[in-house]
Design an enzyme around this catalytic site. Structure first.
Site, mmCIF file in Angstrom:
data_model
loop_
_atom_site.group_PDB
_atom_site.id
_atom_site.type_symbol
_atom_site.label_atom_id
_atom_site.label_comp_id
_atom_site.label_asym_id
_atom_site.label_seq_id
_atom_site.Cartn_x
_atom_site.Cartn_y
_atom_site.Cartn_z
ATOM 1 N N GLY A 13 -52.924 -123.143 -36.490
ATOM 2 C CA GLY A 13 -53.743 -122.795 -37.648
ATOM 3 C C GLY A 13 -55.224 -122.689 -37.300
ATOM 4 O O GLY A 13 -55.610 -122.220 -36.228
ATOM 5 N N THR A 86 -51.631 -131.229 -47.357
ATOM 6 C CA THR A 86 -51.596 -131.151 -48.825
ATOM 7 C C THR A 86 -50.335 -131.857 -49.331
ATOM 8 O O THR A 86 -49.299 -131.872 -48.639
ATOM 9 C CB THR A 86 -51.562 -129.681 -49.319
ATOM 10 O OG1 THR A 86 -50.500 -129.007 -48.640
ATOM 11 C CG2 THR A 86 -52.872 -128.960 -49.059
ATOM 12 N N GLN A 141 -59.369 -127.848 -57.885
ATOM 13 C CA GLN A 141 -58.222 -126.922 -57.974
ATOM 14 C C GLN A 141 -57.109 -127.588 -58.758
ATOM 15 O O GLN A 141 -56.800 -128.771 -58.522
ATOM 16 C CB GLN A 141 -57.745 -126.543 -56.558
ATOM 17 C CG GLN A 141 -56.530 -125.628 -56.500
ATOM 18 C CD GLN A 141 -56.765 -124.292 -57.198
ATOM 19 O OE1 GLN A 141 -56.667 -124.197 -58.423
ATOM 20 N NE2 GLN A 141 -57.081 -123.260 -56.438
ATOM 21 N N TYR A 147 -56.218 -133.818 -52.938
ATOM 22 C CA TYR A 147 -56.837 -132.974 -51.909
ATOM 23 C C TYR A 147 -58.314 -132.696 -52.245
ATOM 24 O O TYR A 147 -59.195 -132.802 -51.387
ATOM 25 C CB TYR A 147 -56.042 -131.669 -51.815
ATOM 26 C CG TYR A 147 -56.459 -130.722 -50.724
ATOM 27 C CD1 TYR A 147 -55.979 -130.869 -49.417
ATOM 28 C CD2 TYR A 147 -57.312 -129.649 -50.988
ATOM 29 C CE1 TYR A 147 -56.346 -129.973 -48.419
ATOM 30 C CE2 TYR A 147 -57.680 -128.754 -50.001
ATOM 31 C CZ TYR A 147 -57.193 -128.918 -48.713
ATOM 32 O OH TYR A 147 -57.564 -128.027 -47.731
ATOM 33 N N PRO A 177 -63.929 -123.975 -45.831
ATOM 34 C CA PRO A 177 -63.235 -122.684 -45.799
ATOM 35 C C PRO A 177 -62.704 -122.311 -47.179
ATOM 36 O O PRO A 177 -62.335 -123.188 -47.980
ATOM 37 C CB PRO A 177 -62.058 -122.921 -44.844
ATOM 38 C CG PRO A 177 -62.318 -124.225 -44.163
ATOM 39 C CD PRO A 177 -63.180 -125.014 -45.115
HETATM 40 P P1 NDP Z 1 -52.053 -126.303 -40.853
HETATM 41 O O1 NDP Z 1 -51.134 -126.982 -41.796
HETATM 42 O O2 NDP Z 1 -51.747 -124.920 -40.404
HETATM 43 O O3 NDP Z 1 -52.254 -127.231 -39.546
HETATM 44 C C1 NDP Z 1 -52.566 -128.578 -39.724
HETATM 45 C C2 NDP Z 1 -52.860 -129.215 -38.389
HETATM 46 O O4 NDP Z 1 -53.231 -130.578 -38.649
HETATM 47 C C3 NDP Z 1 -51.662 -129.259 -37.469
HETATM 48 O O5 NDP Z 1 -52.111 -129.128 -36.136
HETATM 49 C C4 NDP Z 1 -51.095 -130.663 -37.694
HETATM 50 O O6 NDP Z 1 -50.393 -131.181 -36.561
HETATM 51 C C5 NDP Z 1 -52.388 -131.435 -37.895
HETATM 52 N N1 NDP Z 1 -52.190 -132.684 -38.620
HETATM 53 C C6 NDP Z 1 -51.679 -132.864 -39.859
HETATM 54 N N2 NDP Z 1 -51.636 -134.174 -40.161
HETATM 55 C C7 NDP Z 1 -52.131 -134.838 -39.073
HETATM 56 C C8 NDP Z 1 -52.321 -136.193 -38.754
HETATM 57 N N3 NDP Z 1 -52.000 -137.175 -39.608
HETATM 58 N N4 NDP Z 1 -52.828 -136.507 -37.534
HETATM 59 C C9 NDP Z 1 -53.155 -135.543 -36.642
HETATM 60 N N5 NDP Z 1 -53.003 -134.227 -36.901
HETATM 61 C C10 NDP Z 1 -52.494 -133.886 -38.102
HETATM 62 O O7 NDP Z 1 -53.483 -126.387 -41.538
HETATM 63 P P2 NDP Z 1 -54.666 -125.300 -41.590
HETATM 64 O O8 NDP Z 1 -54.942 -124.795 -40.230
HETATM 65 O O9 NDP Z 1 -54.401 -124.359 -42.684
HETATM 66 O O10 NDP Z 1 -55.874 -126.229 -42.099
HETATM 67 C C11 NDP Z 1 -56.752 -126.871 -41.193
HETATM 68 C C12 NDP Z 1 -57.807 -127.602 -42.007
HETATM 69 O O11 NDP Z 1 -58.505 -126.666 -42.828
HETATM 70 C C13 NDP Z 1 -57.250 -128.655 -42.956
HETATM 71 O O12 NDP Z 1 -58.129 -129.750 -43.014
HETATM 72 C C14 NDP Z 1 -57.218 -127.944 -44.284
HETATM 73 O O13 NDP Z 1 -57.279 -128.843 -45.359
HETATM 74 C C15 NDP Z 1 -58.471 -127.093 -44.174
HETATM 75 N N6 NDP Z 1 -58.481 -125.944 -45.042
HETATM 76 C C16 NDP Z 1 -57.528 -124.974 -44.923
HETATM 77 C C17 NDP Z 1 -57.564 -123.877 -45.738
HETATM 78 C C18 NDP Z 1 -56.565 -122.772 -45.628
HETATM 79 O O14 NDP Z 1 -56.654 -121.847 -46.447
HETATM 80 N N7 NDP Z 1 -55.652 -122.785 -44.679
HETATM 81 C C19 NDP Z 1 -58.587 -123.725 -46.783
HETATM 82 C C20 NDP Z 1 -59.552 -124.787 -46.806
HETATM 83 C C21 NDP Z 1 -59.480 -125.852 -45.962
HETATM 84 P P3 NDP Z 1 -48.834 -130.760 -36.280
HETATM 85 O O15 NDP Z 1 -48.901 -129.333 -35.778
HETATM 86 O O16 NDP Z 1 -48.382 -131.720 -35.244
HETATM 87 O O17 NDP Z 1 -48.124 -130.871 -37.588
#
Ligand code: NDP
Length: 240
Positions: A13, A86, A141, A147, A177
């Site tokens: 991501g 989330t 939201q 969140y 973002p």
């Molecule tokens: P994804 O769900 O695509 O990826 C999440 C990442 O966080 C993964 O690498 C996951 O690891 C890791 N992760 C989740 N929980 C933990 C934990 N407890 N410890 C360590 N790593 C963890 O998320 P996005 O790329 O969409 O989002 C990235 C950030 O951007 C987040 O903080 C999100 O809230 C924020 N954001 C995203 C938006 C969007 O539209 N996508 C909008 C606004 C903010 P694993 O792969 O091992 O599961």
């Protein structure tokens, strides 16, 4: 010698794009992840960036994980607190566990990682912390009290820690973002997503690389005078 950066949730991501952008900018990057081994392995094979598994919501695990990175790669100069989850639902349906887990990972993760790495940055008189907030932390939201509260907390955390880091050469900033095309947004039902995109003035979802370029700037020497700020990257959806 290159500077060392940890990107939490850095293997897929937005985090993946950030890891790659920082590597391209000359940092040695450690990408943290929670447990998706396949994605982490595929990411490391493709990018050459080392992946480290720990739960950012676990205080001790963060201290140990950051120590391991420091031993293997060098002292940590940059932390990007990107990991986030989330657990959506309206308040009357939301369980305490869903509230607590989002606070633990999204906001607690920022504290845990900063606690582990900020003292070293302060001592060495150089550091960059970039926290990934959200448009939904700025605007709220429906169905996201957990969140939105955690992300809003990240923006307050950023401004407070920026004041502590400023005289030690440590900048602390946030990026908020808008809706970005990742697995997290793919989980939003199609009709809801269509309504969201209709409200984005540029008329599309953002790309992870568009967030990563903002992070890369905030981590650069050029951003030394930028601290305590929140950069909104949202296609004009919320002008804060
Ligand atoms: P994804 O769900 O695509 O990826 C999440 C990442 O966080 C993964 O690498 C996951 O690891 C890791 N992760 C989740 N929980 C933990 C934990 N407890 N410890 C360590 N790593 C963890 O998320 P996005 O790329 O969409 O989002 C990235 C950030 O951007 C987040 O903080 C999100 O809230 C924020 N954001 C995203 C938006 C969007 O539209 N996508 C909008 C606004 C903010 P694993 O792969 O091992 O599961």
């Amino acid at each position: 010698m290159s500077r060392i950066a940890i990107v939490t949730g850095g293997t897929r991501g937005i985090g993946e794009a950030i890891s790659v952008a920082l590597k391209d900018q000359g940092f040695t990057v450690a990408a943290n992840y929670a447990g998706n081994e396949n994605r982490a392995k595929e990411f490391t094979d493709r990018t050459g960036i080392a992946a480290y598994k720990w739960d950012v919501g676990d205080h001790e695990a963060c201290l140990t994980g950051c120590e391991q990175v420091a031993e293997e790669l060098g002292a940590v100069d940059v932390v990007v607190n990107n990991a986030g989850i989330t657990r959506d639902g309206t308040l009357h349906r939301m369980s305490y566990d869903d509230w607590h887990e989002v606070m633990r990972v999204n906001l607690g993760g920022c504290f845990n990682m900063s606690k582990a790495c900020f003292p070293g940055m302060r001592e060495r008189q150089w550091g960059r912390i970039v926290n990934i907030g959200s448009i939904n932390g700025q605007a709220g939201q429906y169905g996201q009290v957990n969140y939105a509260a955690a992300k809003s907390g990240i923006h307050g955390f950023t401004k407070a820690l920026a004041q502590e880091g400023a005289k030690f050469g440590v900048t602390v900033n946030a990026i908020a973002p808008g809706y970005i095309d990742t697995d997290m947004v793919a989980a939003v039902p199609e009709p809801v997503l269509e309504k969201i995109v209709a409200k984005i003035p540029v008329g599309r979802l953002g790309q992870a690389e568009e967030i990563a370029r903002g992070v890369a700037f905030l981590c650069s020497e050029n951003a030394a005078f930028v601290t305590g700020s929140t950069m909104s990257i949202n296609g004009g959806q919320h002008m804060y």
